[in-house]
Design an enzyme around this catalytic site. Structure first.
Site, PDB file in Angstrom:
ATOM      1  CD  GLU A 153      42.207  40.961  73.508  1.00 22.94           C
ATOM      2  OE1 GLU A 153      42.267  41.352  74.684  1.00 22.94           O
ATOM      3  OE2 GLU A 153      42.802  41.536  72.581  1.00 22.94           O
ATOM      4  CD  GLU A 305      39.941  44.378  70.201  1.00 25.43           C
ATOM      5  OE1 GLU A 305      40.922  44.835  70.809  1.00 25.43           O
ATOM      6  OE2 GLU A 305      39.046  43.728  70.754  1.00 25.43           O
ATOM      7  CG  HIS A 356      42.411  52.286  73.364  1.00 32.28           C
ATOM      8  ND1 HIS A 356      42.113  52.354  72.021  1.00 32.28           N
ATOM      9  CD2 HIS A 356      43.190  51.203  73.520  1.00 32.28           C
ATOM     10  CE1 HIS A 356      42.689  51.335  71.403  1.00 32.28           C
ATOM     11  NE2 HIS A 356      43.357  50.623  72.294  1.00 32.28           N
TER      12      HIS A 356
END
Ligand code: GAL
Length: 655
Positions: A153, A305, A356
């Site tokens: 990213e 993802e 997460h």
């Protein structure tokens, strides 16, 4: 060039980021057992492993990764191997502070998190190249390797001195002379004229409004510097393994990268996608990003993802209710994904993302989440051979361009509420709800294969882009443009008349007198609907075939919508239903048909290859009429004239 199909080999990949270094090695055996159980066939390894791989400068510890790759390979699981360069080890920052990025206030971003690297730092680039070289040399021949994943990213900024020097070099390449730069930036305004390249700075903290073209160029430069970091690593792995595809994962609709340009440098286009399960438009957000990614990939793409549930960074961070993870995963496949992967395989117990969700949650293999992943694994194993590699045909293209977004998103503009993402989402939603399959395209792409081109907002249009749009309409295409399109040129200079003259002529506009932005939540009455966000004081030139006027208020009687032949202009954002009705009518006129007629509310339909995906985004059972007899590829059942979809249900019908 290698491509995604080299990694999928006729399957849809299922897997995710796997961070075995966070766990004792005994756990790895449990991992591979459960991966097999769930149908996982791909893991992404090493994304943030630099400190583990190179604990001291130039000293490598590859033993654990050797064992790990051998283990997963022994279980038939492929590896997407990442270069770890998004998270430099602490020693790099300590020994070489020049590798750390600096924000616009001159503050250093220190290690202790991630992405603390300066894209412009020669030292960072040298060390990143060295660890990439070492990885490629060691694992290029490993049989588990299916793909390279570069960094993660890319999204950082740097305003420091080394970035300043590179910015000047970038500007020299772009403009050649200071005169040309001064002209492009309009530095006559506020005494900003540059007499020496050394005077030019990145877009640092200023007392008052910054020069917008400087800001625009700094955004262009930042995207280009990050791209240089990517291509440097890509070229290293390519040299070792020309047959292995390379990707880097985009964030969804991310402001910081010119993703059209980036996608052209990738063998596989991949994206990370995290719609909020509580968002009533979550499915549409997914569809938008999926359409955009597929268009960048020009074919199948990779969902690198997503989350099985909570992400840990929302104020109210709810899990996905039962069935939603499967539904959104199959939506991605419907819209062209050949890989459905997650962050991450096993939920961490420590670190910033321990809350997460993961494929294997803290509740373990008996938890609901893992059980649902297993079901998805079975679905993908069934579907894979039928859909992998197949394509989606769209008659509609939505145009999007990062440079226009960068130019339009600045200080001192009268349109803060009319931000591009808001308008883009509204238009895409209207098309999505009308079941019109939609690609995205850049304004200079060849548009001739589309029946309808929709431009929600392209504030900046280059001359080449205007030429392209005009040629498209003159060649028989139908064009519909929203407000704030064609306002500025390449340098963010307002076009004479306030809007490109040729576009005005195309739509039948003589004069754009004034913009009348609406206050937040405000509406403006038009004939038959209410406009939102924006309105315009337009004078028509009398050549339009159809005009929908504003009704009441300051703009009473002036055109809100103009249709001239195959060209349409919307000077406001009609409320959702009205926008859908209008775009559907324009699409019909262009010969565009919905995927299926008469779909119940909340049901999405997509054709991929010869499969028809039907996705129920609601919690109530619905019956969908489908003419003819079909077999549901997921269940093997025959659907004769209709199919029943339960809560979040999916059918994939073969024709
Ligand atoms: C992505 C990132 C992952 C993980 C994930 C969940 O942005 O690439 O490493 O942080 O978000 O928050």
């Amino acid at each position: 060039m290698p491509q995604l199909s080299d990694a999928t080999r006729g399957r849809v990949l299922l897997g995710g980021d796997y961070n075995p270094e966070q766990w004792p090695e005994e756990t790895w055996y449990d991992d591979v057992r459960l991966m097999k159980d769930a149908g996982v066939n791909s893991v992404t390894v090493g994304v943030f492993s630099w400190a583990r791989l190179e604990p001291r400068p130039g000293v490598h510890d590859f033993g654990w990764l050797d064992r790990l790759l051998d283990l997963v390979h022994g279980h038939g699981i492929g590896v997407v191997l990442a270069t770890p360069t998004a998270a430099p080890p602490p020693w790099l920052g300590r020994l070489h502070p020049d590798t750390l990025p600096v924000d616009e206030d001159g503050r250093t971003e220190w290690w202790g998190g991630r992405q603390h690297f300066s894209h412009s730092s020669a030292t960072y680039r040298r060390h990143a190249a060295a660890i990439t070289e070492a990885l490629a040399a060691r694992y290029g021949g490993h049989p588990a390797l299916t793909m390279w994943h570069i960094n993660n990213e890319y999204c950082t900024y740097d305003h420091g001195d080394e970035a300043a020097a590179r910015f000047r070099g970038w500007l020299r390449d772009r403009y050649g002379t200071l005169d040309a730069l001064n002209t492009a930036w309009g530095t006559a305004f506020w005494s900003q004229g540059y007499g020496d390249w050394e005077e030019i700075l990145p877009s640092r903290r200023a007392h008052y409004l910054k020069n917008p073209t400087q800001v625009l160029d700094f955004r262009r430069f930042t995207s280009d510097m990050l791209l240089e970091c990517y291509t440097a690593e890509r070229d290293i792995v390519r040299r070792h393994t020309p047959h292995i595809p390379v990707t880097t994962n985009f964030m969804p609709l991310w402001f910081g990268q010119d993703a059209w340009r980036w996608a052209g440098e990738e063998d596989v286009v991949s994206v990370d996608l995290y719609p909020d399960p509580r968002d009533p438009y979550g499915a549409q957000e997914g569809a938008l990003v999926q359409d955009l990614t597929r268009s960048q990939a020009r074919g199948p793409w990779m969902l690198m993802e997503q989350a099985t549930g909570a992400v840990g960074w929302r104020d109210v961070d709810q899990p996905k209710p039962r069935g939603l993870n499967r539904l959104w995963s199959l939506q991605a496949v419907a819209r062209g994904a050949d890989a459905v992967c997650y962050f991450q395989w096993r939920r961490s117990r420590q670190g910033a993302e321990k809350f997460h969700s993961a494929m294997l949650g803290h509740a373990g293999e008996h938890g609901r989440v893992f059980q649902e992943v297993k079901r998805l694994g079975a679905d993908l194993a069934t579907l894979g051979p039928r859909v992998s590699g197949t394509r989606i045909e769209a008659d509609v293209a939505v145009l999007h361009d990062w440079h226009s977004w960068w130019a339009g998103t600045q200080e001192a503009r009268p349109f803060a509420h009319a931000d591009l993402p808001v308008v883009l989402r509204a238009w895409h939603r209207a098309l999505w709800e009308a079941h019109l399959t939609t690609d995205f395209a850049h304004p200079t792409h060849d548009l001739s294969r589309y029946r309808l081109v929709a431009v929600p907002q392209l504030y900046l249009l280059t001359d080449a882009a205007v030429d392209n749009l005009l040629a498209y309409v003159h060649g028989g295409g139908t064009l519909v443009c929203g407000f704030l399109t064609g306002i500025a040129d390449e340098d963010d200079r307002v076009r004479p008349g306030g809007m490109d003259a040729r576009l005005r002529g195309l739509f039948g506009i003589r004069t754009l007198h004034e913009w009348w932005p609406l206050p937040a939540g405000g509406t403006v009455p038009c004939d038959g609907f209410r406009g939102t966000l924006w309105s315009e004081e337009l004078e028509a030139d009398g050549t339009a075939d159809e005009t929908v006027p504003y009704r009441g208020g300051e703009l009473d009687g002036l055109p809100a919508v103009l249709g001239k032949g195959r060209a349409w202009y919307l000077s406001t954002l009609p409320e959702p239903e009205a926008l859908r009705t209008l775009l559907t009518r324009i699409a019909e006129g262009a010969g565009v048909r919905p995927v299926l007629d008469g779909l119940p509310d909340g049901v999405e339909a997509v054709r991929r290859g010869d499969a028809l995906f039907l996705l129920n985004h609601g919690r109530d059972e619905v019956t969908v009429d489908v003419p003819g007899t079909h077999r549901d590829l997921l269940t093997g059942e025959v659907a004769d004239g209709s199919v029943v979809l339960g809560r979040y249900g999916v059918a994939v019908l073969s024709s």
